[in-house]
Design a protein around this motif. Structure first.
Motif, PDB file in Angstrom:
ATOM      1  N   GLY A 191       0.801  -1.225   0.000  1.00 59.96           N
ATOM      2  CA  GLY A 191       0.000   0.000   0.000  1.00 59.96           C
ATOM      3  C   GLY A 191       0.826   1.264   0.000  1.00 59.96           C
ATOM      4  N   GLY A 192       2.147   1.103   0.168  1.00 59.95           N
ATOM      5  CA  GLY A 192       3.014   2.274   0.160  1.00 59.95           C
ATOM      6  C   GLY A 192       3.142   2.858  -1.233  1.00 59.95           C
ATOM      7  N   VAL A 193       3.396   4.138  -1.300  1.00 55.07           N
ATOM      8  CA  VAL A 193       3.518   4.819  -2.596  1.00 55.07           C
ATOM      9  C   VAL A 193       4.794   4.388  -3.305  1.00 55.07           C
ATOM     10  CG1 VAL A 193       3.706   7.057  -3.728  1.00 55.07           C
ATOM     11  CG2 VAL A 193       2.195   6.769  -1.750  1.00 55.07           C
ATOM     12  N   SER A 194       5.872   4.151  -2.555  1.00 49.75           N
ATOM     13  CA  SER A 194       7.143   3.774  -3.168  1.00 49.75           C
ATOM     14  C   SER A 194       7.847   2.751  -2.298  1.00 49.75           C
ATOM     15  CB  SER A 194       8.040   5.011  -3.342  1.00 49.75           C
ATOM     16  OG  SER A 194       8.308   5.597  -2.081  1.00 49.75           O
ATOM     17  N   VAL A 195       8.946   2.210  -2.809  1.00 52.54           N
ATOM     18  CA  VAL A 195       9.729   1.230  -2.067  1.00 52.54           C
ATOM     19  C   VAL A 195      10.433   1.916  -0.901  1.00 52.54           C
ATOM     20  CG1 VAL A 195      11.615  -0.436  -2.213  1.00 52.54           C
ATOM     21  CG2 VAL A 195      10.086  -0.087  -4.171  1.00 52.54           C
TER      22      VAL A 195
END
Length: 436
Positions: free
Chosen positions: A375-379
């Protein structure tokens, strides 16, 4: 000429005295003589040596673990006593990369690494024990997935190197390990290290192992229904330390984390491809683009454009890859299970356990973490771009194996300062099977 009676009597007495002196001298020498202390061979418990506890005798075993990502040597020192479960007194461990399978097209190149590991064995085992110390190499998923001819050429090269070593190398010392045997050996290891083998208490623990190319589950069923309803090739019996065990064990080749990752990304294992191959996956962050090498192929991997939530679309992809490939096991909620390898590594990456100490996690911890990461926008900085994919895969794999979300799993890299790899169980099994 007749001998006078007195002279005859003198000769007889002199002869008797000479015989008595010979007998006395012979028994004196016999009393001083002791058979030489030969090293352990075929059941001989070996000599008692300085530094060993009273009544316990020393022996050694050398196991090479030829895995998909590297080759590892384990040198074990055991202490034996008649009718007792042996004690593991010491282990020496060293690993080198890459794995044997990397030399499939040029087997001669594997020699250098093997000779390097032989030096570790020579430094760890006293020379007087070399010719009685079994030397064994078991290759796992990396070689199991090679074409037959290439695997055979590699193993023949290893056999040639082993034949020149000073250790005990039998005809069956070098082989590709069946996946089920890998699981059984790991089960022996963890139950030996936890003290569950050979005792009056018959309760044992289950084992889960997630390697790069394959994954295993092994446990000793307590319910007869499990034995009766399981596929026949999942059930086997072993004899270990004068006790018989019935085991449920199966290895899923191609469902290790790295092989499964390739399948989820859309690649095909073992497919030769020149240059770089591009794979697009919903399990990667939408803006991610990078390279990943698996086997001899370099893949360009990138995420799909934003649309359906990453976790939901990744979950769907993983479920398709695992569809009808896993046999749900019974009794998974009724006994303790230890989990190793990538189960451990991912828990460390998430901060769920300490890297050196291990710990306990719930099955739901993997799925909860997958939802957060996906669910995170980026790694997250410093984290693998495949973390979302890997966590989703592990959570679905455990569910398909039959583990409920609230089930506790014990994660351990070592138990009592000893490595939890299958190598210890494999050397025990080899020595018992060959009566060494």
């Amino acid at each position: 000429m007749r001998i006078p009676k007195l002279a005859s009597a003198f000769v007889s007495v002199a002869g008797l005295l000479a015989y008595l002196m010979y007998v006395k001298h012979h028994y004196a020498l016999s009393a001083q003589y002791r058979p030489p202390n030969y090293s352990l061979s075929r059941g001989d418990p070996g000599p008692v040596t300085a530094g060993d506890p009273g009544g316990w005798r020393r022996r050694y075993g050398v196991m090479f673990d030829a895995g998909s990502t590297g080759t590892r040597i384990h040198v074990f020192k055991f202490l034996h006593q008649p009718n007792e479960v042996p004690k593991l007194a010491h282990e020496t461990f060293k690993a080198i990369t890459p794995g044997l399978s990397a030399y499939a097209d040029d087997p001669d190149q594997c020699t250098t690494g093997l000779l390097q590991l032989f030096e570790v064995a020579k430094a760890s085992v006293p020379p007087s024990f070399w010719n009685s110390t079994p030397l064994v190499l078991k290759a796992t998923a990396g070689l199991r997935m090679l074409p037959g001819e290439k695997a055979t050429q590699l193993l023949n090269k290893v056999r040639a190197v082993f034949s020149e070593s000073p250790f005990l190398s039998r005809n069956d010392a070098v082989s590709i390990m069946d996946g089920t045997d890998e699981g059984i050996s790991a089960w022996i290891t963890v139950n030996f290290l936890t003290g569950c083998l050979g005792g009056a208490d018959s309760s044992t623990v289950g084992m889960l192992d997630l390697g790069g190319g394959s994954t295993q589950i092994t446990f000793s069923p307590q319910d007869e229904k499990t034995i009766q309803t399981s596929p026949i090739d999942y059930i086997s019996s072993i004899q270990m330390f004068n006790t018989s065990y019935t085991l449920y064990s199966h290895s899923y080749l191609g469902l290790g984390l790295l092989s499964a990752r390739l399948a989820i990304l859309g690649g095909v294992e073992g497919q030769d491809a020149p240059g770089s191959v591009e794979l697009v996956s919903p399990c990667l962050a939408p803006e991610h683009s990078g390279q990943w090498k698996h086997g001899d192929v370099v893949y360009t991997v990138r995420g799909q454009k934003e649309g359906e939530p990453v976790y939901d679309s990744c979950l769907t992809k993983v479920e398709k890859v695992l569809y009808k490939k896993i046999q749900k096991a019974m009794e998974t909620s009724n006994m303790d299970f230890y989990a190793f390898s990538f189960y451990y590594d991912l828990a460390v990456d998430l901060g769920l356990i300490e890297e050196r100490k291990g710990g306990t996690v719930k099955v739901s911890d993997y799925s909860d973490a997958a939802k957060r990461v996906c669910g995170g926008v980026s790694v997250p900085p410093g984290k693998s771009p495949f973390l979302c994919l890997d966590l989703t895969y592990i959570s679905v794999l455990l569910r398909e194996l039959g583990f409920p979300p609230d089930k506790d799993l014990k994660l351990a890299r070592t138990i009592g300062d000893m490595e939890t790899s299958w190598a210890l169980g494999a050397i025990f099994h080899y020595m018992e099977s060959n009566r060494l």
